[in-house]
Design a protein around this motif. Structure first.
Motif, PDB file in Angstrom:
ATOM      1  N   VAL A  32       0.787  -0.969  -0.072  1.00  0.00           N
ATOM      2  CA  VAL A  32      -0.038   0.037   0.083  1.00  0.00           C
ATOM      3  C   VAL A  32       0.840   1.278  -0.125  1.00  0.00           C
ATOM      4  O   VAL A  32       0.723   2.323  -0.769  1.00  0.00           O
ATOM      5  CB  VAL A  32      -1.126   0.092   1.308  1.00  0.00           C
ATOM      6  N   SER A  33       2.044   1.195   0.946  1.00  0.00           N
ATOM      7  CA  SER A  33       2.845   2.442   0.848  1.00  0.00           C
ATOM      8  C   SER A  33       3.583   2.795  -0.517  1.00  0.00           C
ATOM      9  O   SER A  33       3.567   4.013  -0.815  1.00  0.00           O
ATOM     10  CB  SER A  33       3.551   2.331   1.904  1.00  0.00           C
ATOM     11  N   SER A  34       3.761   1.540  -1.104  1.00  0.00           N
ATOM     12  CA  SER A  34       4.552   1.641  -2.358  1.00  0.00           C
ATOM     13  C   SER A  34       3.582   2.546  -3.291  1.00  0.00           C
ATOM     14  O   SER A  34       4.166   3.072  -4.271  1.00  0.00           O
ATOM     15  CB  SER A  34       5.014   0.250  -3.075  1.00  0.00           C
ATOM     16  N   VAL A  35       2.336   2.106  -3.336  1.00  0.00           N
ATOM     17  CA  VAL A  35       1.390   2.426  -4.333  1.00  0.00           C
ATOM     18  C   VAL A  35       1.225   4.102  -4.002  1.00  0.00           C
ATOM     19  O   VAL A  35       1.300   4.931  -5.108  1.00  0.00           O
ATOM     20  CB  VAL A  35       0.036   1.936  -4.136  1.00  0.00           C
ATOM     21  N   LEU A  36       1.020   4.543  -2.941  1.00  0.00           N
ATOM     22  CA  LEU A  36       0.985   5.942  -2.469  1.00  0.00           C
ATOM     23  C   LEU A  36       2.417   6.797  -3.088  1.00  0.00           C
ATOM     24  O   LEU A  36       2.310   7.811  -3.340  1.00  0.00           O
ATOM     25  CB  LEU A  36       0.683   6.197  -0.904  1.00  0.00           C
ATOM     26  N   GLY A 281       0.409   1.115 -11.023  1.00  0.00           N
ATOM     27  CA  GLY A 281       0.168  -0.297 -11.069  1.00  0.00           C
ATOM     28  C   GLY A 281       1.108  -1.249 -10.858  1.00  0.00           C
ATOM     29  O   GLY A 281       0.931  -2.416 -10.322  1.00  0.00           O
ATOM     30  N   ILE A 282       2.466  -0.751 -11.396  1.00  0.00           N
ATOM     31  CA  ILE A 282       3.622  -1.643 -10.979  1.00  0.00           C
ATOM     32  C   ILE A 282       3.708  -1.817  -9.305  1.00  0.00           C
ATOM     33  O   ILE A 282       4.011  -3.022  -8.859  1.00  0.00           O
ATOM     34  CB  ILE A 282       5.135  -0.822 -11.411  1.00  0.00           C
ATOM     35  N   ALA A 283       3.441  -0.693  -8.701  1.00  0.00           N
ATOM     36  CA  ALA A 283       3.463  -0.977  -7.372  1.00  0.00           C
ATOM     37  C   ALA A 283       2.345  -1.822  -6.682  1.00  0.00           C
ATOM     38  O   ALA A 283       2.689  -2.552  -5.787  1.00  0.00           O
ATOM     39  CB  ALA A 283       3.253   0.467  -6.602  1.00  0.00           C
ATOM     40  N   ALA A 284       1.207  -1.747  -7.319  1.00  0.00           N
ATOM     41  CA  ALA A 284       0.232  -2.677  -7.106  1.00  0.00           C
ATOM     42  C   ALA A 284       0.542  -3.952  -6.813  1.00  0.00           C
ATOM     43  O   ALA A 284      -0.149  -4.875  -6.544  1.00  0.00           O
ATOM     44  CB  ALA A 284      -1.023  -2.464  -7.797  1.00  0.00           C
ATOM     45  N   ILE A 285       1.542  -4.520  -7.979  1.00  0.00           N
ATOM     46  CA  ILE A 285       1.921  -5.524  -8.105  1.00  0.00           C
ATOM     47  C   ILE A 285       2.384  -6.372  -6.875  1.00  0.00           C
ATOM     48  O   ILE A 285       2.342  -7.577  -6.432  1.00  0.00           O
ATOM     49  CB  ILE A 285       3.098  -5.913  -9.000  1.00  0.00           C
ATOM     50  N   ALA A 371      -5.656   2.116  -3.808  1.00  0.00           N
ATOM     51  CA  ALA A 371      -4.662   1.015  -2.555  1.00  0.00           C
ATOM     52  C   ALA A 371      -5.502   0.447  -1.900  1.00  0.00           C
ATOM     53  O   ALA A 371      -5.122  -0.891  -1.519  1.00  0.00           O
ATOM     54  CB  ALA A 371      -3.446   1.935  -2.132  1.00  0.00           C
ATOM     55  N   THR A 372      -6.219   0.832  -1.119  1.00  0.00           N
ATOM     56  CA  THR A 372      -7.092   0.309  -0.292  1.00  0.00           C
ATOM     57  C   THR A 372      -8.090  -0.708  -0.885  1.00  0.00           C
ATOM     58  O   THR A 372      -8.097  -1.736  -0.231  1.00  0.00           O
ATOM     59  CB  THR A 372      -8.253   1.424   0.424  1.00  0.00           C
ATOM     60  N   GLY A 373      -8.652  -0.367  -1.950  1.00  0.00           N
ATOM     61  CA  GLY A 373      -9.840  -1.476  -2.612  1.00  0.00           C
ATOM     62  C   GLY A 373      -8.786  -2.529  -3.072  1.00  0.00           C
ATOM     63  O   GLY A 373      -9.279  -3.663  -3.175  1.00  0.00           O
ATOM     64  N   THR A 374      -7.667  -2.366  -3.649  1.00  0.00           N
ATOM     65  CA  THR A 374      -6.792  -3.389  -4.256  1.00  0.00           C
ATOM     66  C   THR A 374      -6.073  -4.451  -3.011  1.00  0.00           C
ATOM     67  O   THR A 374      -6.173  -5.522  -3.075  1.00  0.00           O
ATOM     68  CB  THR A 374      -5.592  -2.822  -4.908  1.00  0.00           C
ATOM     69  N   SER A 375      -6.039  -3.662  -1.988  1.00  0.00           N
ATOM     70  CA  SER A 375      -5.321  -4.517  -0.809  1.00  0.00           C
ATOM     71  C   SER A 375      -6.636  -5.258  -0.223  1.00  0.00           C
ATOM     72  O   SER A 375      -6.322  -6.640  -0.100  1.00  0.00           O
ATOM     73  CB  SER A 375      -5.180  -3.392   0.382  1.00  0.00           C
TER      74      SER A 375
END
Length: 402
Positions: A32-36, A281-285, A371-375
Motif C-alpha cells: 500500500v505504501s509503495s502505491v502511495l 500499477g507496478i507498485a500494486a503488483i 490502494a485500499t480497494g486493491t488491498s
C-alpha cells in the motif's frame, strides 16, 4: 454467530499467531505504501512541469522553423520543410492586434570569461520583450533596453549562477566580459527565482541583443520566436495570425510550426498522467505478492487449526460459517495492513516534501482509494482457497488431526 463473536474470534486467531500476523501485515503495508509513494512522485512530477510552464509565461505560443507533416504510408513518416526565421519575421508579427509581445531567440554556446575565470555556457540573443514574456526578475541592474532589434549593442545580462562563477561576491554591473573573444558590458543580473524555465536555465546563461548574437554566431536565422497572445481567448486568433503573416512573407508557404502553451501542457499532462498510472500499477503488483503470501500462510494455518475447525463443525457450525470466519479474518488482516500502509505511505510523502521543498509532491485523490480497494480485494480473493478448504473439512477427521 453474531458479528461481535466473529470479530472476537478473528482477533483471537490473529493475536494467537503473532509472527505470522506481523509478516502478513508488513507485506500488505509495504504494498500500500509503495502505491502511495510512487503515485505521489508521479503526481509531483506532473505538477512540477505545470509550474515550470506557468513560469515560462502566460498565453504563450512558440514559433519554430520548419513544418512537421505526416505523409502517406504505414507507419506515418515525419518530414520537415526547413526555413529560416528572421528578425524581420518577428517584427512583422507585432502588427497583429491579437499579439501582445514578440521575443525572437537566437541561441548558441560560447566561452565567457572575466579576468582569469572562464566558463562555457548558453548565450541567448533576444530583445527587451523577453523580460515580460518569460516573467523574469532582476536582482541587480536592468534588462536589455528597447529599440531597434536589428541593431545590437555590446551589452549583456547574466544569470545569478554565472555571476557568482565569474565575479564571486564582487559587483558585476559595469564590468566587461568576453563572450567568444568579444567584449560585452554587464548591465544586469537575473534573479534566481525568475530565471528558471522549461528547457532552458537562465541562471547559468548570458542574454545579449539578438542582432549581437547573430553576429557572434555568424547566423542570420532565429532559433525560436516566442509570442505572447493578448489574453487567453486571443490564443487561437494569434496562432492564425502568425501562420497567415509568415505565409505571406514566405511566398505562400506554410513552413513554420506553432505550438501553444495549452497544447504543450495537455501533452505533458497526458504523458505524465499515464506514467503515474503505470508506476501505481507496478507498485500494486506488490499487493498481489502480499496476497499470495496471505494464501500460503492461511493454507498452513488451516492445517495447524484442524482440531479447532473440527470442534466448530462438531458443535453445529455449518461449512458456510467456517468460510465466513476465515474470510472475516482475512478482511481484518487486510484492513489492518491497509491502515498501516496508509500511515507509512503518507509519512513517506511528508518526509519527501520536507527533503524536497521545491518539488510539489502530492498524493492524487484516487491513489489511497485504489490502494485500499486493491488491498482488501487481494486479501479476500487470495483467502478464498484456504477458507473453502477449511469449510470442506470432515469434522471427525479434523478432530483427529487428519
Amino acid at each position: 454467530m453474531r458479528p461481535t463473536d466473529v470479530f472476537a474470534f478473528s482477533m483471537g486467531a490473529l493475536s494467537g499467531a503473532r509472527t505470522r500476523t506481523w509478516l502478513m501485515l508488513l507485506a500488505m503495508a509495504i504494498g500500500v505504501s509503495s502505491v502511495l509513494l510512487l503515485t505521489a512522485v508521479g503526481e509531483g512530477t506532473r505538477r512540477y512541469v505545470n509550474n515550470q510552464f506557468m513560469n515560462l509565461g502566460s498565453h504563450l505560443l512558440i514559433v519554430m522553423p520548419g513544418k512537421l507533416e505526416t505523409t502517406g504510408g504505414q507507419p506515418p513518416i515525419l518530414s520537415a520543410t526547413e526555413v529560416d526565421l528572421t528578425i524581420d519575421d518577428a517584427i512583422a508579427l507585432t502588427r497583429s492586434h491579437s499579439i501582445r509581445r514578440v521575443a525572437p531567440l537566437a541561441l548558441g554556446s560560447a566561452p565567457i570569461s572575466y579576468d582569469q575565470r572562464e566558463r562555457t555556457v548558453n548565450v541567448i540573443g533576444s530583445t527587451a520583450s523577453l523580460y515580460e514574456v518569460r516573467k523574469l526578475k532582476m536582482s541587480a541592474g536592468r534588462f536589455l533596453p528597447g529599440g531597434d532589434p536589428t541593431r545590437g549593442a555590446a551589452i549583456a545580462v547574466i544569470g545569478d549562477t554565472l555571476k557568482t562563477e565569474l565575479f564571486g561576491s564582487s559587483t558585476a554591473l559595469g564590468q566587461r566580459i568576453r563572450i567568444d573573444g568579444q567584449k560585452f558590458r554587464v548591465i544586469g543580473v537575473l534573479e534566481a527565482a525568475g530565471a528558471a524555465g522549461v528547457g532552458m536555465d537562465l541562471r547559468d546563461t548570458a542574454v545579449i541583443p539578438v542582432a549581437s548574437a547573430q553576429r557572434l554566431f555568424d547566423s542570420p536565422s532565429l532559433f525560436r520566436v516566442m509570442v505572447e497572445a493578448d489574453g487567453h481567448n486571443a490564443i487561437p486568433r494569434a496562432e492564425k495570425a502568425i501562420i497567415d503573416i509568415l505565409r505571406v512573407r514566405h511566398n505562400g508557404e506554410e513552413d513554420v510550426t506553432v505550438i501553444t502553451q495549452d497544447a504543450m501542457l495537455a501533452t505533458f499532462n497526458a504523458i505524465l498522467g499515464s506514467l503515474t498510472y503505470a508506476v501505481g500499477g507496478i507498485a500494486a503488483i506488490s499487493l498481489a505478492v502480499a496476497g499470495i503470501l496471505i494464501m500460503n500462510v492461511m493454507l498452513v494455518a488451516v492445517s495447524q487449526r484442524k482440531a479447532e475447525i473440527g470442534l466448530l463443525k462438531a458443535i453445529g457450525s455449518p461449512g458456510s460459517q467456517i468460510l465466513r470466519l476465515f474470510l472475516a479474518e482475512a478482511s481484518m488482516l487486510a484492513l489492518l495492513g491497509t491502515f498501516s500502509g496508509l500511515v507509512l505511505g503518507f509519512s513517506g510523502v511528508w518526509g519527501l516534501a520536507i527533503a524536497l521543498p521545491d518539488f510539489p509532491i502530492g498524493v492524487p485523490y484516487w491513489s489511497p482509494i485504489a490502494a485500499t480497494g486493491t488491498s482488501l480485494a487481494t486479501g479476500v480473493v487470495f483467502c478464498l482457497l484456504p477458507a473453502r478448504r477449511a469449510a470442506r473439512l470432515d469434522p471427525v477427521l479434523a478432530l483427529a488431526g487428519h
